[in-house]
Design a protein around this motif. Structure first.
Motif, short mmCIF file in Angstrom:
data_model
loop_
_atom_site.label_atom_id
_atom_site.label_comp_id
_atom_site.label_asym_id
_atom_site.label_seq_id
_atom_site.Cartn_x
_atom_site.Cartn_y
_atom_site.Cartn_z
N GLU A 290 1.05 -1.53 0.03
CA GLU A 290 0.19 0.24 0.03
C GLU A 290 0.58 1.16 0.01
OE1 GLU A 290 -3.13 -0.19 -0.42
OE2 GLU A 290 -3.73 -2.50 -0.24
N SER A 291 2.23 1.07 0.07
CA SER A 291 3.44 2.59 0.21
C SER A 291 4.09 2.82 -0.68
CB SER A 291 3.80 2.07 1.82
OG SER A 291 4.79 1.00 1.80
N THR A 292 4.17 1.55 -1.74
CA THR A 292 5.25 1.49 -2.44
C THR A 292 4.61 1.45 -3.98
OG1 THR A 292 6.42 -0.18 -0.77
CG2 THR A 292 7.23 0.57 -3.52
N ASP A 293 5.08 2.71 -4.55
CA ASP A 293 4.39 2.83 -6.04
C ASP A 293 4.63 1.56 -7.07
OD1 ASP A 293 2.75 5.21 -5.97
OD2 ASP A 293 4.76 5.80 -5.43
N VAL A 294 6.62 0.76 -6.77
CA VAL A 294 6.71 -0.17 -7.85
C VAL A 294 6.33 -1.31 -7.25
CG1 VAL A 294 9.17 -1.36 -8.21
CG2 VAL A 294 9.07 1.16 -7.77
N LEU A 295 5.69 -2.07 -6.45
CA LEU A 295 5.50 -2.23 -6.23
C LEU A 295 3.80 -3.09 -6.47
CD1 LEU A 295 6.18 -5.89 -4.75
CD2 LEU A 295 4.94 -4.13 -2.27
N GLN A 296 2.66 -1.67 -6.59
CA GLN A 296 2.19 -1.53 -6.86
C GLN A 296 1.76 -2.05 -8.30
OE1 GLN A 296 -0.39 1.92 -5.72
NE2 GLN A 296 -0.04 1.33 -3.53
N LYS A 297 2.94 -1.58 -9.56
CA LYS A 297 2.85 -1.48 -10.56
C LYS A 297 3.10 -3.07 -11.37
CE LYS A 297 5.67 1.00 -14.56
NZ LYS A 297 6.31 1.84 -14.99
N ILE A 298 3.88 -3.51 -10.15
CA ILE A 298 4.23 -4.42 -10.30
C ILE A 298 2.63 -5.28 -10.36
CG2 ILE A 298 4.87 -6.93 -10.05
CD1 ILE A 298 7.68 -5.41 -8.63
N PHE A 299 1.58 -5.41 -9.22
CA PHE A 299 0.60 -6.29 -9.97
C PHE A 299 0.06 -5.98 -10.65
CE2 PHE A 299 2.69 -7.86 -5.50
CZ PHE A 299 2.56 -9.24 -5.56
N ARG A 300 -0.13 -4.33 -11.26
CA ARG A 300 -0.70 -4.36 -12.41
C ARG A 300 -0.59 -4.91 -13.64
NH1 ARG A 300 -0.20 1.24 -9.93
NH2 ARG A 300 -1.71 1.68 -8.60
N ASN A 301 0.63 -5.29 -13.29
CA ASN A 301 0.51 -5.45 -14.80
C ASN A 301 -0.56 -6.66 -15.62
OD1 ASN A 301 1.50 -8.41 -16.44
ND2 ASN A 301 3.42 -7.40 -16.56
N PRO A 302 -0.88 -6.31 -16.66
CA PRO A 302 -1.99 -7.09 -17.47
C PRO A 302 -2.47 -8.73 -17.05
CG PRO A 302 -1.46 -5.32 -18.91
CD PRO A 302 -0.20 -5.33 -17.56
N LEU A 303 -0.81 -9.25 -17.38
CA LEU A 303 -1.01 -10.80 -16.99
C LEU A 303 -1.86 -10.55 -15.77
CD1 LEU A 303 -1.29 -13.51 -18.01
CD2 LEU A 303 1.64 -13.14 -17.48
N PHE A 304 -1.53 -10.49 -14.61
CA PHE A 304 -1.18 -10.55 -13.31
C PHE A 304 -2.87 -10.16 -13.05
CE2 PHE A 304 2.73 -10.08 -11.57
CZ PHE A 304 2.70 -10.91 -12.08
N VAL A 305 -3.57 -8.65 -13.96
CA VAL A 305 -5.13 -8.44 -13.60
C VAL A 305 -5.81 -9.43 -14.51
CG1 VAL A 305 -6.22 -6.41 -14.18
CG2 VAL A 305 -4.15 -5.62 -13.32
N PHE A 306 -4.93 -9.58 -15.98
CA PHE A 306 -6.66 -11.01 -15.70
C PHE A 306 -6.76 -12.26 -15.62
CE2 PHE A 306 -6.47 -14.84 -19.41
CZ PHE A 306 -7.53 -14.18 -20.30
N LEU A 307 -5.37 -12.58 -14.90
CA LEU A 307 -6.19 -13.70 -14.12
C LEU A 307 -6.02 -13.59 -12.57
CD1 LEU A 307 -2.11 -15.31 -14.17
CD2 LEU A 307 -4.30 -16.49 -15.35
N GLY A 308 -6.48 -12.48 -12.84
CA GLY A 308 -7.11 -12.34 -11.28
C GLY A 308 -8.91 -12.08 -11.57
N LYS A 309 -9.40 -11.37 -12.47
CA LYS A 309 -10.15 -11.84 -12.68
C LYS A 309 -11.14 -12.77 -12.84
CE LYS A 309 -10.14 -6.46 -15.16
NZ LYS A 309 -10.67 -5.94 -16.39
N ARG A 310 -10.69 -14.09 -12.58
CA ARG A 310 -10.36 -15.07 -13.29
C ARG A 310 -10.01 -16.26 -12.08
NH1 ARG A 310 -9.53 -12.30 -17.19
NH2 ARG A 310 -10.63 -12.89 -19.63
#
Length: 451
Positions: A357-377
């Motif tokens: 919650e406090s690190t921009d770089v870590l949040q950017k990593i988890f916003r990766n389109p692949l992770f988001v695609f898998l997360g929705k499913r």
């Protein structure tokens, strides 16, 4: 526009012709069931985090089935050297069952409160309370119907016992409950959303390969703990509700309740949305980093010790809880096969979220389109992967081995590739045919009851 279950903006679309024919014009023109809420795009990383948990969950299911000695907390404590090395190292980090299911429950609480926190209106809370059961029931019913069709009507379970005996796997669940009738199957689906204690012994969970369907029971029950608690947030002082939440969390730990994790997830969401947690942490980077790393190091240190050095202490924590939900006194019931609420998992999760919650770089990593695609499913993968591994995976391996372990390594590799590909394909179909329609149906029905 309005937010969906995953926090995305929903734009109005024309109804298909078949739906227009059955929905009254007054309802078709009705405003969305939830009030328009601003979408906080900065928190999209939470969907990506679900995707990472989906990967970890698949790894645990597969490795518990095919290389159990490489899995932390598995009953296979001896095996090839490489498996023991993995057990004492990477397994704690990447395919650790208790850490995975604790993280899923924590993340659920962190996300389901967002629509209300962003738009604290009575329509938002009413919509969430009404739709939660529908959103979970239909997707959960499908895998249990599949289990009934596969293990009762077609394949049976003897091949699971044969495989476990041949490979000396005492960690996998080869004694799954075989539903005696379609009525028993329907009742088991109902009980997933009704059982409040000893949830791991519900018929639906026992009939599900790997017996991890109890997680849905917790997600359903704890959602209402979150809903009942979050309604006070807009009407209380920030400092006092944080102090009250701290007492709540300590009490929930003492009575061995999953509210320990759920309310902590709600508190993190409150801090992010209403108290600008990121700015506060970034203004004190040194302290934030030190606290987060200390918590994670303490949690992981305990986990490595319980796995590699002192496995006899793995369940010792239970002795410090009261047995409010089981005995009414000291928590003396120690069933190592039941899901555990663990302090080491909690420390790792809280420390990780402070970093996240406090690190921009870590949040950017988890916003990766692949992770988001898998997360929705991710919910679709969770409901299907165990069935696929226990049918396609084991059947493929058994056919390749032909009663001998000489080709076990090759069979395991082929089983991994085939189950991974089929899980991805089946999860995609499930997402579009079952998961998303269940969400839309819940919204339509809520709009209908308001008409």
């Amino acid at each position: 526009m309005a937010m969906d279950e995953e926090g995305n903006v929903r734009h109005a679309k024309p109804l298909p012709q078949w739906l227009s024919a059955v929905i009254p014009p007054s309802l078709a023109s009705k405003k969305p069931a939830t009030s328009p809420s601003p979408h906080d795009a900065s928190q999209d990383y939470l969907i990506g985090l679900r995707g990472v948990l989906a990967i970890m969950s698949f790894l645990w299911v597969f490795m518990q089935t095919f290389v159990p000695a490489a899995v932390a907390h598995s009953a296979n404590t001896t095996g090839p050297g490489y498996q023991i090395a993995l057990r004492n190292s990477l397994s704690v980090l990447f395919w650790n069952d208790s850490l995975i299911y604790s993280s899923i429950i924590f993340l659920s609480a962190r996300t389901i409160c967002l629509p209300f926190l962003l738009d604290p209106t009575k329509v938002q809370i009413a919509s969430a309370v009404f739709r939660r059961g529908l959103r979970l029931w239909f997707p959960t019913a499908v895998p249990l119907i599949i289990c009934y069709a596969v293990f009762t009507k077609t394949l049976g379970t003897q091949y699971l016992t044969n495989y476990a005996t041949l490979t000396e796997n005492v960690s996998m669940t080869d004694d799954i409950y075989v539903m005696p009738s379609s009525l028993a199957n329907f009742n088991s689906i109902f009980m997933i959303f009704w059982t409040t204690n000893t949830i791991s012994y519900a018929a639906g969970n026992w009939a599900f390969p790997t017996q991890t369907l109890w997680i849905v029971s917790v997600l359903f029950q704890q959602a209402y703990t979150v809903y009942a608690t979050m309604v006070i947030i807009p009407y209380t002082r920030k400092s006092w509700r944080l102090k009250g939440a701290f007492v709540f969390i300590i009490t929930a730990w003492w009575v061995y309740s999953w509210a320990w994790f759920s309310i902590s997830g709600l508190v993190i969401a409150d801090l992010v949305v209403n108290m600008d947690l990121k700015a506060r942490c970034q203004s004190r980077r040194g302290i934030t980093l030190a606290v987060a790393l200390f918590l994670m190091a303490a949690g992981f240190a305990m986990q490595f010790l319980w796995v590699a050095a002192f496995p006899n202490l793995y369940t010792a924590e239970i002795d410090y809880h009261t047995g409010l939900y089981n005995t009414g006194g000291i928590y003396t019931w120690n069933d190592t096969t039941a899901p555990q609420l663990r302090a080491d998992d909690y420390l790792v999760i809280v420390g990780f979220y402070i970093l996240l919650e406090s690190t921009d770089v870590l949040q950017k990593i988890f916003r990766n389109p692949l992770f988001v695609f898998l997360g929705k499913r991710s919910f679709a993968y969770f409901l299907l992967q165990s069935i696929i591994v226990y049918t396609l995976g084991i059947k493929t391996a058994m056919n390749m081995m032909n009663g001998s372990l000489d080709d076990y390594a090759n069979a395991t590799g082929v089983a991994f590739i085939s189950t991974l590909l089929v899980t991805l394909a089946a999860g995609e179909a499930f997402y579009w045919l079952i998961d998303k329609p269940s969400q839309k149906f819940a919204h339509i029905l809520f709009a209908w009851i308001r008409e």
